[in-house]
Scaffold this motif. Structure first.
Motif, PDB file in Angstrom:
ATOM      1  N   VAL A 481       0.834  -1.208   0.000  1.00  0.00           N
ATOM      2  CA  VAL A 481       0.000   0.000   0.000  1.00  0.00           C
ATOM      3  C   VAL A 481       0.869   1.258   0.000  1.00  0.00           C
ATOM      4  O   VAL A 481       0.591   2.240  -0.718  1.00  0.00           O
ATOM      5  CB  VAL A 481      -0.943  -0.020   1.219  1.00  0.00           C
ATOM      6  CG1 VAL A 481      -1.713   1.295   1.325  1.00  0.00           C
ATOM      7  CG2 VAL A 481      -1.912  -1.184   1.120  1.00  0.00           C
ATOM      8  N   ILE A 482       1.944   1.257   0.799  1.00  0.00           N
ATOM      9  CA  ILE A 482       2.830   2.423   0.857  1.00  0.00           C
ATOM     10  C   ILE A 482       3.517   2.643  -0.488  1.00  0.00           C
ATOM     11  O   ILE A 482       3.694   3.793  -0.934  1.00  0.00           O
ATOM     12  CB  ILE A 482       3.856   2.236   1.993  1.00  0.00           C
ATOM     13  CG1 ILE A 482       3.156   2.326   3.349  1.00  0.00           C
ATOM     14  CG2 ILE A 482       4.972   3.281   1.909  1.00  0.00           C
ATOM     15  CD1 ILE A 482       4.054   2.035   4.530  1.00  0.00           C
ATOM     16  N   LEU A 483       3.907   1.545  -1.173  1.00  0.00           N
ATOM     17  CA  LEU A 483       4.507   1.693  -2.496  1.00  0.00           C
ATOM     18  C   LEU A 483       3.528   2.312  -3.492  1.00  0.00           C
ATOM     19  O   LEU A 483       3.907   3.160  -4.312  1.00  0.00           O
ATOM     20  CB  LEU A 483       4.984   0.331  -3.010  1.00  0.00           C
ATOM     21  CG  LEU A 483       6.188  -0.295  -2.284  1.00  0.00           C
ATOM     22  CD1 LEU A 483       6.497  -1.669  -2.858  1.00  0.00           C
ATOM     23  CD2 LEU A 483       7.411   0.610  -2.372  1.00  0.00           C
ATOM     24  N   LEU A 484       2.258   1.906  -3.426  1.00  0.00           N
ATOM     25  CA  LEU A 484       1.256   2.501  -4.301  1.00  0.00           C
ATOM     26  C   LEU A 484       1.053   3.976  -4.001  1.00  0.00           C
ATOM     27  O   LEU A 484       0.926   4.806  -4.912  1.00  0.00           O
ATOM     28  CB  LEU A 484      -0.069   1.747  -4.167  1.00  0.00           C
ATOM     29  CG  LEU A 484      -0.114   0.326  -4.734  1.00  0.00           C
ATOM     30  CD1 LEU A 484      -1.469  -0.308  -4.460  1.00  0.00           C
ATOM     31  CD2 LEU A 484       0.180   0.325  -6.229  1.00  0.00           C
ATOM     32  N   LEU A 485       1.012   4.315  -2.714  1.00  0.00           N
ATOM     33  CA  LEU A 485       0.848   5.729  -2.349  1.00  0.00           C
ATOM     34  C   LEU A 485       2.048   6.559  -2.790  1.00  0.00           C
ATOM     35  O   LEU A 485       1.921   7.761  -3.029  1.00  0.00           O
ATOM     36  CB  LEU A 485       0.642   5.851  -0.839  1.00  0.00           C
ATOM     37  CG  LEU A 485      -0.676   5.289  -0.294  1.00  0.00           C
ATOM     38  CD1 LEU A 485      -0.700   5.383   1.228  1.00  0.00           C
ATOM     39  CD2 LEU A 485      -1.863   6.038  -0.880  1.00  0.00           C
ATOM     40  N   GLY A 486       3.227   5.910  -2.888  1.00  0.00           N
ATOM     41  CA  GLY A 486       4.417   6.641  -3.312  1.00  0.00           C
ATOM     42  C   GLY A 486       4.355   7.126  -4.746  1.00  0.00           C
ATOM     43  O   GLY A 486       5.145   7.997  -5.144  1.00  0.00           O
ATOM     44  N   LYS A 487       3.455   6.557  -5.552  1.00  0.00           N
ATOM     45  CA  LYS A 487       3.298   6.994  -6.944  1.00  0.00           C
ATOM     46  C   LYS A 487       2.129   7.960  -7.123  1.00  0.00           C
ATOM     47  O   LYS A 487       1.789   8.314  -8.255  1.00  0.00           O
ATOM     48  CB  LYS A 487       3.096   5.777  -7.844  1.00  0.00           C
ATOM     49  CG  LYS A 487       4.242   4.769  -7.818  1.00  0.00           C
ATOM     50  CD  LYS A 487       5.535   5.381  -8.336  1.00  0.00           C
ATOM     51  CE  LYS A 487       5.479   5.589  -9.841  1.00  0.00           C
ATOM     52  NZ  LYS A 487       6.761   6.079 -10.383  1.00  0.00           N
TER      53      LYS A 487
END
Length: 505
Positions: A481-487
């Motif tokens: 989820v954090i990786l997705l939010l990073g984009k």
């Protein structure tokens, strides 16, 4: 050629599916509970025995606990590699490790799981024979005077024992009690048991552990148990209060030694504790299947209890990190530093929220005032930061001492605040004050506290704590989820509010 965004989405999707899939498997195939609300609090207590061997055979005996006062024992495990081992069926039960020759310092382990479905009274037992210690003439006179004073002020065994505990404590004012404390020798045994024996009152020790989640290297505590002719009464010698504390696990009653080591020296008995909200049947089944399922061999439950307590706190950090990411990237809250709110939230868990907020604001305000004075001294950055660290430590010590004198026990947990982070926070805010003004300091400082409070509420939630400890694979899903939010490159909520008038036009 895959774009970076698509790569991140694929990796994040794989992490989320893996974490959720493994969680579903553990729930339906292995019987792990998904929700904590309907389950009992199960305590895992690990006992560690360490000693330095001497020449000759080694014989170690440990008194084992019995299910009393409403406690139920679920399971027991012993670690005795290379030792002969047996459980003596005497009263009380004792674990016995033996070895003919031992060359180096060793450690033996005993682990149990227990829960308390009901709160029952201690079972009755016959009082032991009174054995008053031998006293010199001066001690004998002081003993008689003290007993006469206590008898004159009391009406029964309960009031007599309460008065005795007060006089023998740090607040006691009786000169004879002080004289006995200063002249009592260890060979004579416990001073309270000796005085009660001279008074003709049967008494003994009630040894056990004060339950505190995540506590490591804890030693055994002792309560006082006196017999009034009909019942056994329990007193806490530290507070002179009557009754068995609710967080006290009874390990042993009577005068027998808790640990005996023959053929060794410098023996130590330490306990590590961790609690978890689980149904009793699920805990027993999980322990029985540790050797059958390779997945459980690599779970948190396979670790020693001391490390379980550490990971119980560490596994909450990804939840706090997700809160920080959401508040900064989606909401647009400004904070002083990226992950400083997480460290503040950890301190709040130890101090409680309101007390922690008060301590933090007090230390930062005092530190900013002192930092403004240091800025006029034209010190180099390293010296300035070091000076602020020393000042923060002094302020924390002063606050702890003042709170102790005022009886504010919660403020004593000020030591849980990270000193270096506080010093850097003060330095960062003071520089921000000089460059941007007080308004920006209030914005970033207030944002940091808001995010820290939200992270604290998430980390202290019972369901979140249960899921992170029993299903640590969910941290991989949080990572996805954090990786997705990073984009994410869209508008933040604060920006939508800021430019709301443009939307109307």
């Amino acid at each position: 050629m895959l774009s970076s965004r698509l790569k991140i989405e694929l990796i994040a999707g794989a992490l989320i599916l893996f974490g959720v899939g493994l969680t579903v498997y553990k729930v339906f195939a292995l019987g792990f509970p998904l929700l904590p609300g309907e389950y009992r609090e199960v305590w895992t207590i690990e006992t560690k025995i360490s000693f330095q061997p001497e020449s000759g055979a080694v014989d170690v005996k440990l008194t084992l606990p019995e299910p009393v006062a409403g406690w139920e024992l679920l399971d027991e495990h012993f670690a005795s590699s290379g030792f002969g081992f047996a459980i003596r069926g005497e009263e009380p039960r004792r674990a016995n490790w033996t070895k003919q020759n031992l060359q180096r310092e060793t450690t033996l382990y005993y682990k149990l799981q227990a829960y308390r479905p009901t709160v029952d009274a201690l079972p009755d037992r016959p009082p032991e024979a009174l054995m008053p210690p031998l006293l010199n003439p001066d001690q004998q006179v002081a003993m008689e005077r003290l007993l006469n004073v206590l008898r004159a002020k009391s009406v029964d065994v309960e009031s007599f024992t309460s008065l005795l505990l007060v006089e023998m404590g740090p607040e006691g004012s009786d000169p004879d009690a002080g004289f006995l404390r200063s002249t009592w020798e260890e060979e004579s045994g416990d001073i309270l048991l000796g005085i009660l024996a001279h008074a003709g009152i049967p008494a003994g020790h009630l040894r056990g552990i004060r339950l505190e989640d995540g506590r490591r290297r804890q030693t055994a505590s002792a309560l006082l148990e006196v017999y009034d002719g009909d019942n056994w009464l329990v007193f806490d010698p530290e507070t002179a209060s009557r009754g068995l504390p609710p967080n006290f696990f009874v390990w042993q009653r009577g005068s027998q030694a808790l640990l005996d080591v023959v053929g060794g020296s410098r023996s130590r008995l330490e306990f590590a504790l961790v609690s978890n909200s689980l149904p009793a049947r699920a805990v027993v089944a999980m322990e029985q299947r540790l050797g059958r399922y390779a997945l459980l061999d690599f779970s948190v439950y396979a670790l020693p209890v001391e490390q379980q307590g550490v990971f119980k706190g560490l596994l909450l950090l990804p939840v706090a990190a997700l809160v920080v990411v959401i508040m900064r990237l989606l909401v647009g809250i400004s904070t002083s530093g990226t992950f400083m709110p997480i460290l503040i939230a950890i301190a709040f868990i130890q101090t409680t929220l309101l007390v922690g907020l008060g301590i933090f604001l007090t230390l930062v305000a005092a530190g900013l005032w002192i930092r403004s004075w240091l800025s006029h001294m034209n010190l180099l950055l390293v010296s300035r930061i070091s000076a602020v660290v020393i000042v923060v430590i002094f302020l924390m010590a002063t606050l702890a001492l003042v709170s102790y004198k005022l009886g504010l026990d919660q403020v004593l947990s000020v030591s849980f605040f990270p000193v270096v982070i506080l010093a850097w926070t003060i330095e960062r805010m003071s520089i921000l004050w000089e460059e941007e003004g007080p308004h920006e300091v209030l914005v970033q400082g207030g944002g940091s506290l808001l995010v820290a409070v939200l992270a604290y509420l998430a980390m202290s939630n019972r369901l979140v704590s249960h899921l992170t400890f029993n299903f640590p694979e969910l941290t991989l899903s949080l990572l996805g989820v954090i990786l997705l939010l990073g984009k994410y490159t869209g508008y933040r909520l604060s920006e939508l509010y800021r430019f709301r008038n443009l939307g109307r036009d």
